[in-house]
Write an enzyme that holds these catalytic residues in place. Sequence first.
Site, PDB file in Angstrom:
ATOM      1  N   ALA A 106       0.880  -1.184   0.000  1.00  0.00           N
ATOM      2  CA  ALA A 106       0.000   0.000   0.000  1.00  0.00           C
ATOM      3  C   ALA A 106       0.910   1.225   0.000  1.00  0.00           C
ATOM      4  O   ALA A 106       1.113   1.868   1.019  1.00  0.00           O
ATOM      5  CB  ALA A 106      -0.918  -0.022   1.220  1.00  0.00           C
ATOM      6  N   ALA A 107       1.470   1.553  -1.174  1.00  0.00           N
ATOM      7  CA  ALA A 107       2.656   2.409  -1.238  1.00  0.00           C
ATOM      8  C   ALA A 107       2.396   3.917  -1.257  1.00  0.00           C
ATOM      9  O   ALA A 107       3.214   4.685  -0.755  1.00  0.00           O
ATOM     10  CB  ALA A 107       3.465   2.036  -2.478  1.00  0.00           C
ATOM     11  N   ALA A 108       1.300   4.366  -1.862  1.00  0.00           N
ATOM     12  CA  ALA A 108       1.098   5.812  -2.029  1.00  0.00           C
ATOM     13  C   ALA A 108       0.936   6.511  -0.667  1.00  0.00           C
ATOM     14  O   ALA A 108       0.395   5.916   0.257  1.00  0.00           O
ATOM     15  CB  ALA A 108      -0.143   6.058  -2.884  1.00  0.00           C
ATOM     16  N   PRO A 109       1.456   7.743  -0.534  1.00  0.00           N
ATOM     17  CA  PRO A 109       2.034   8.610  -1.557  1.00  0.00           C
ATOM     18  C   PRO A 109       3.516   8.382  -1.842  1.00  0.00           C
ATOM     19  O   PRO A 109       4.081   9.074  -2.689  1.00  0.00           O
ATOM     20  CB  PRO A 109       1.821  10.014  -0.967  1.00  0.00           C
ATOM     21  CG  PRO A 109       1.890   9.791   0.508  1.00  0.00           C
ATOM     22  CD  PRO A 109       1.266   8.448   0.754  1.00  0.00           C
ATOM     23  N   GLY A 110       4.173   7.452  -1.131  1.00  0.00           N
ATOM     24  CA  GLY A 110       5.517   7.083  -1.534  1.00  0.00           C
ATOM     25  C   GLY A 110       6.646   7.438  -0.590  1.00  0.00           C
ATOM     26  O   GLY A 110       7.818   7.206  -0.910  1.00  0.00           O
ATOM     27  N   LYS A 116       7.518   6.012   2.236  1.00  0.00           N
ATOM     28  CA  LYS A 116       8.231   4.794   2.635  1.00  0.00           C
ATOM     29  C   LYS A 116       8.852   4.091   1.427  1.00  0.00           C
ATOM     30  O   LYS A 116       9.909   3.488   1.540  1.00  0.00           O
ATOM     31  CB  LYS A 116       7.285   3.857   3.389  1.00  0.00           C
ATOM     32  CG  LYS A 116       6.772   4.450   4.698  1.00  0.00           C
ATOM     33  CD  LYS A 116       5.839   3.508   5.422  1.00  0.00           C
ATOM     34  CE  LYS A 116       5.193   4.183   6.621  1.00  0.00           C
ATOM     35  NZ  LYS A 116       4.204   5.247   6.222  1.00  0.00           N
ATOM     36  N   ASP A 175      -5.794  -4.199  -5.979  1.00  0.00           N
ATOM     37  CA  ASP A 175      -6.144  -4.500  -4.593  1.00  0.00           C
ATOM     38  C   ASP A 175      -4.988  -5.327  -4.029  1.00  0.00           C
ATOM     39  O   ASP A 175      -4.524  -6.269  -4.680  1.00  0.00           O
ATOM     40  CB  ASP A 175      -7.451  -5.308  -4.586  1.00  0.00           C
ATOM     41  CG  ASP A 175      -7.940  -5.628  -3.188  1.00  0.00           C
ATOM     42  OD1 ASP A 175      -7.094  -5.836  -2.295  1.00  0.00           O
ATOM     43  OD2 ASP A 175      -9.151  -5.683  -2.970  1.00  0.00           O
ATOM     44  N   ASP A 216       2.016  -1.311   5.012  1.00  0.00           N
ATOM     45  CA  ASP A 216       1.628  -0.141   5.810  1.00  0.00           C
ATOM     46  C   ASP A 216       0.134   0.041   5.523  1.00  0.00           C
ATOM     47  O   ASP A 216      -0.256   0.704   4.568  1.00  0.00           O
ATOM     48  CB  ASP A 216       2.449   1.075   5.377  1.00  0.00           C
ATOM     49  CG  ASP A 216       2.201   2.269   6.271  1.00  0.00           C
ATOM     50  OD1 ASP A 216       2.332   2.135   7.502  1.00  0.00           O
ATOM     51  OD2 ASP A 216       1.845   3.343   5.743  1.00  0.00           O
ATOM     52  N   CYS A 227      -0.921   3.732  11.416  1.00  0.00           N
ATOM     53  CA  CYS A 227      -0.779   4.966  12.193  1.00  0.00           C
ATOM     54  C   CYS A 227      -1.999   5.126  13.099  1.00  0.00           C
ATOM     55  O   CYS A 227      -2.535   6.219  13.228  1.00  0.00           O
ATOM     56  CB  CYS A 227      -0.578   6.176  11.291  1.00  0.00           C
ATOM     57  SG  CYS A 227      -1.936   6.453  10.147  1.00  0.00           S
TER      58      CYS A 227
END
Length: 304
Positions: free
Chosen positions: A112-116, A118, A163, A180, A233
Amino acid sequence: MEEVLKINRSFYERYSQLDESKEFWNLLLTPLRQSIRINTLKAPLDYVKSRLEEKYKLEPIPWVKEGFFINTHEFGKMIEYSLGLVFPQEASSMIPPVVLDPKPGELVLDMAAAPGAKTTQLAQLMGNEGCIIANDMKKWRVNVLIANLNRFGVLNTRVTVKDGAYFSRFENTFDKVLLDAPCSSVGMVRKSFKFLNNWSMKKVIMYSNIQKKLILAAYKALKPGGILVYSTCTIDPFENEEIVDYLLRKTDAKLEKINLPLKSTPPVLEFEGKKYSEEVKKCLRLHPEDNNTEAFFVAKIRKP
């Protein structure tokens, strides 16, 4: 606390069961300290640091050598930001890539990478060698992700729009996986009260169900011997300890202790009638008052 009660009484009633200290509630309502990560893919750490120190006051973040608290929030005016030399990133959100510890040459899935933030940190730790599959299920978020990868000089990443559960078909494939996970964002109340206004128990349960599906897919995609880092978070046990406990019950996953130079709050072993494995004591639970950061949760999981 009266302010929280006025905005969202259910929020207060739920989380005062976890932490009723004055420090917790005061810090949860206090704006975040600003922090940055210096991007060593574009320039040496010492060069960028000394350049910044001509204009700003920097304070090292103890758990990330490239991370610093900084006395500005006007990043749009900062030439180093425009050049991709620094990434504004919350100090606790720098922890998951450090715990994952990717190496040059490895195949890494950022589910779940965006916004990037990490993803660029992973590429930095890998020295732009190896391959990262950076995925997000929303196209508009992927556009931001791609823009950040370009600006920060990331060369070893392929972006996908799926997904996260899609990756379960790539069984035993990735050396390391970062999940994340999407969450109820209790820790982000310090950034905006919209997270307090919009919080509901219905959303916690919705995210908990999504997180269970994603963590099983992430674990399936991991090679034997590989590492999966699960993070959120939020402080809700239904989205943290319960998800890790679920994985432990469904698979042969093993938890590993996280050792970093920071303060933390003991993980939750029992909440609202639910009991979790003693193993979850190895997870990292951060409340805002521990290190004056966002709340965060991190688990380090190994596949035997």
